[in-house]
Structures are given as structure tokens and as C-alpha cells.
Design a protein around this motif. Structure first.
Motif, PDB file in Angstrom:
ATOM      1  N   GLU A   4       0.853  -0.922   0.237  1.00 40.31           N
ATOM      2  CA  GLU A   4       0.138   0.161  -0.040  1.00 40.31           C
ATOM      3  C   GLU A   4       1.191   0.730  -0.264  1.00 40.31           C
ATOM      4  O   GLU A   4       1.995   1.177   0.668  1.00 40.31           O
ATOM      5  CB  GLU A   4      -0.918   0.013   0.596  1.00 40.31           C
ATOM      6  CG  GLU A   4      -1.955   1.291   1.611  1.00 40.31           C
ATOM      7  CD  GLU A   4      -2.462   1.494   2.596  1.00 40.31           C
ATOM      8  OE1 GLU A   4      -2.876   2.186   3.074  1.00 40.31           O
ATOM      9  OE2 GLU A   4      -2.276   0.671   3.751  1.00 40.31           O
ATOM     10  N   ILE A   5       0.542   1.847  -0.551  1.00 35.87           N
ATOM     11  CA  ILE A   5       1.100   3.605  -0.794  1.00 35.87           C
ATOM     12  C   ILE A   5       0.408   4.667   0.312  1.00 35.87           C
ATOM     13  O   ILE A   5      -0.351   4.837  -0.436  1.00 35.87           O
ATOM     14  CB  ILE A   5       1.568   4.322  -2.280  1.00 35.87           C
ATOM     15  CG1 ILE A   5       2.224   3.107  -3.257  1.00 35.87           C
ATOM     16  CG2 ILE A   5       2.287   5.095  -2.706  1.00 35.87           C
ATOM     17  CD1 ILE A   5       3.830   2.125  -2.400  1.00 35.87           C
ATOM     18  N   ALA A   6       0.669   5.427   1.242  1.00 41.50           N
ATOM     19  CA  ALA A   6      -0.222   6.328   2.059  1.00 41.50           C
ATOM     20  C   ALA A   6       0.009   7.285   1.035  1.00 41.50           C
ATOM     21  O   ALA A   6       1.262   7.771   2.193  1.00 41.50           O
ATOM     22  CB  ALA A   6      -0.148   5.398   3.205  1.00 41.50           C
ATOM     23  N   ARG A  78       1.251  -0.573   9.409  1.00 43.69           N
ATOM     24  CA  ARG A  78       0.756  -1.666   8.720  1.00 43.69           C
ATOM     25  C   ARG A  78       1.096  -1.837   7.474  1.00 43.69           C
ATOM     26  O   ARG A  78       0.683  -2.606   6.294  1.00 43.69           O
ATOM     27  CB  ARG A  78      -0.690  -0.785   8.420  1.00 43.69           C
ATOM     28  CG  ARG A  78      -0.601   0.619   7.611  1.00 43.69           C
ATOM     29  CD  ARG A  78      -1.677   0.508   7.656  1.00 43.69           C
ATOM     30  NE  ARG A  78      -2.414   2.146   6.570  1.00 43.69           N
ATOM     31  CZ  ARG A  78      -2.410   3.245   6.383  1.00 43.69           C
ATOM     32  NH1 ARG A  78      -2.579   3.370   7.402  1.00 43.69           N
ATOM     33  NH2 ARG A  78      -1.856   4.013   5.449  1.00 43.69           N
ATOM     34  N   GLY A  79       2.687  -1.995   7.555  1.00 42.04           N
ATOM     35  CA  GLY A  79       3.579  -2.165   6.297  1.00 42.04           C
ATOM     36  C   GLY A  79       3.624  -1.065   5.376  1.00 42.04           C
ATOM     37  O   GLY A  79       3.547  -1.587   4.117  1.00 42.04           O
ATOM     38  N   ALA A  80       2.546  -0.063   4.848  1.00 44.50           N
ATOM     39  CA  ALA A  80       2.521   0.606   3.976  1.00 44.50           C
ATOM     40  C   ALA A  80       3.640   1.698   3.275  1.00 44.50           C
ATOM     41  O   ALA A  80       4.425   1.852   4.238  1.00 44.50           O
ATOM     42  CB  ALA A  80       1.555   1.628   4.053  1.00 44.50           C
ATOM     43  N   VAL A  81       3.552   2.051   2.136  1.00 42.52           N
ATOM     44  CA  VAL A  81       5.076   3.000   2.150  1.00 42.52           C
ATOM     45  C   VAL A  81       4.906   4.532   2.123  1.00 42.52           C
ATOM     46  O   VAL A  81       3.521   4.792   1.381  1.00 42.52           O
ATOM     47  CB  VAL A  81       5.601   2.527   0.701  1.00 42.52           C
ATOM     48  CG1 VAL A  81       6.498   3.917   0.719  1.00 42.52           C
ATOM     49  CG2 VAL A  81       5.828   0.718   0.597  1.00 42.52           C
ATOM     50  N   PRO A  82       5.362   5.166   2.953  1.00 37.12           N
ATOM     51  CA  PRO A  82       4.659   6.937   3.459  1.00 37.12           C
ATOM     52  C   PRO A  82       5.078   7.887   1.884  1.00 37.12           C
ATOM     53  O   PRO A  82       6.347   7.090   1.764  1.00 37.12           O
ATOM     54  CB  PRO A  82       5.102   7.558   3.932  1.00 37.12           C
ATOM     55  CG  PRO A  82       6.540   6.335   5.142  1.00 37.12           C
ATOM     56  CD  PRO A  82       6.344   4.733   4.570  1.00 37.12           C
TER      57      PRO A  82
END
Length: 276
Positions: A4-6, A78-82
Motif C-alpha cells: 500500500e502507498i499512503a 501496517r507495512g505501507a510505504v509513506p
């Protein structure tokens, strides 16, 4: 597996000299959202720049910076990429300690004309943005945490560096990758296969390419920035933050598009949706 990209847009003041970076970050965030098909979370709201000393700037920014730190931590948990469109470099005071805590293996690649390694005691200007890396590395207490290892910092494109900072570079405490023909290879060696969290201060570019607060000759071209980003994209991407893009060349001036800047970041932006 895709991550996921946040996307986050920071809109509060944080050591601003003028009011141009808040709409600048909004423009960068809007274009990222359109290009990547992502919703954007907005932290903070624009207020007039204080243009004052580091203490009053930090006190005014702390509520929004603390909210950003919590938001950033939740993204990484949550393992996403900011992916963050920030206003000023001082915003990184909130994000770098979170990265250091949750991804201590990550190398922070810091594209900037300046080393940003001053403390309140060593800074001649008292500019909050010039103290970011030193704060994240625990050399002074910003109230936002620390924990970043100096050995996990790689400066790229720095050239307006004060004597105390240069002494750290000369001693091998801070690693600097300079602009020039060998930048890509030197950057690859400096990263040494580690995961990367990338910070981009737009003043790493040659003046006149995009509007920024500081303008230091000897900077990177957009093509050179793109080549450097291609090297970074060879590694796991922990996160990306873009700061110091100003909305116009001067107050009241015509808006400037961030399209050319984001085109140069294409190697990173293309890497993000595929996971790292």
C-alpha cells in the motif's frame, strides 16, 4: 507482493520564511494523487509564516508535527510505504524518528544543498530547518524523538555546508555524495544495499529549475536527479518525502507546476506501486 502507498500532504507551518511552501506542498500532493490514483491524507492547515527563531517556530509547529508523527507511525506499522508532500525540511523532525524506530535498518538518503546538521547551539542563523538531521540523530531534543544513527545518513548534493558540518564530513562521521559525473556510482556504494528512506529538498537542484527558498549554485539538473532516483529505486523503498517546493517564484506570482520535478522522480514513483 504489492504494498500500500499512503500519500500524505502536510499543510501546517514549520519554520517557514514565507507562505509559498504550503500551497507548494498542496500542488505536489494533488499531482501525486492524480498520477498515482491515490487518496491523500492532509495534516495541518495553512497559517501565515512566523519567520522567527527556532524555538518559537518549533513551539508553533509541534501540535501538527506530533499529529504527523502519529500518522506516519501508523502507516509504517501496517507495512505501507509513506509518500509525503511536505512544506519545509523541518517537517522531517516528526518523520525521521519514526523511521528510525520502526525501520532501524533503513538508510536515510538526504537530497539537499545543506547538511542540516546544526543544533541550537551551533546554528548561526537559528533556522529550524537546518537542525533536522542533528535532532533526529539525538544531538538536541526537539520533543519529537530521535534514534537515527548517523551512519545511516547519506547526504546527496550538499554544497552550502558550514565549517562544523564539513568537519564531520571530513572525519567520516557524515557521508556526502557530491554532484558530478560519478554521483550515481558513489550513491550506490553509499547505500550499500540497504533499504532507503528518501528525503528531497528541492534546493538540491540548480537554481532556476523550480522555486525554492534557498538558491545555491552547483546543484543537480533534473536529469541528474532522475539518474540518482534510478539508483535509489534499485533498493527497497521505505518511504519518500518531498519538501521545499514553493508555489511561485515570488509572493503573488503565477503558480508553478511541479510536473517537471515529478517527472524526474519517475523511477521512484514507478517503483512504489510494485512494492519494494
Amino acid at each position: 507482493m504489492s504494498k500500500e502507498i499512503a500519500l500524505t500532504v502536510f499543510q501546517a507551518r514549520a519554520g517557514d520564511h514565507n507562505d509559498l511552501a504550503m500551497p507548494g506542498a498542496a500542488a505536489v500532493g494533488a499531482m501525486l494523487a492524480a498520477r498515482l490514483g491515490l487518496p491523500a491524507s492532509v495534516i495541518g492547515r495553512p497559517e501565515p509564516a512566523l519567520n522567527s527563531g527556532w524555538r518559537s517556530e518549533l513551539d508553533a509547529a509541534l501540535p501538527a508535527l506530533r499529529a504527523l508523527a502519529e500518522h506516519h507511525a501508523a502507516i509504517l506499522r501496517r507495512g505501507a510505504v509513506p509518500l509525503t508532500a511536505a512544506t519545509r525540511c523541518a517537517v522531517s523532525l516528526a518523520m525521521l524518528p519514526v523511521v528510525a524506530s520502526q525501520r532501524p535498518d533503513a538508510c536515510v538518503v538526504w537530497f539537499d544543498a545543506h547538511a542540516d546538521f546544526h543544533t541550537p547551539h551551533t546554528s548561526a542563523s537559528g533556522y529550524l530547518g537546518g537542525m533536522v538531521l542533528a535532532g533526529a540523530c539525538g544531538l538536541w531534543d526537539s520533543g519529537l524523538g530521535a534514534g537515527l544513527a548517523v551512519g545511516n545518513v547519506v547526504l546527496v548534493g550538499g554544497r552550502d555546508i558550514d565549517p562544523a558540518e564539513q568537519a564531520l564530513i571530513d572525519a567520516g562521521t557524515l557521508r556526502l555524495v557530491t554532484a558530478g559525473a560519478g554521483l550515481a556510482d558513489e550513491l550506490r556504494r553509499a547505500i550499500a544495499g540497504r533499504p532507503v528512506y528518501l528525503h528531497l529538498d528541492c534546493d538540491v537542484l540548480e537554481p532556476g529549475i523550480v522555486p525554492t527558498d534557498y538558491r545555491c549554485t552547483g546543484g543537480l539538473s533534473l536529469a541528474e536527479l532522475g539518474a540518482a532516483c534510478a539508483v535509489v529505486a534499485e533498493h527497497e523503498l521505505v518511504g519518500v518525502e518531498i519538501a521545499e517546493f514553493e508555489h511561485a517564484w515570488q509572493a503573488g506570482g503565477a503558480p508553478v507546476s511541479p510536473a517537471a520535478l515529478l517527472d524526474a522522480l519517475r523511477p521512484l514513483l514507478e517503483r512504489l506501486p510494485a512494492g519494494a
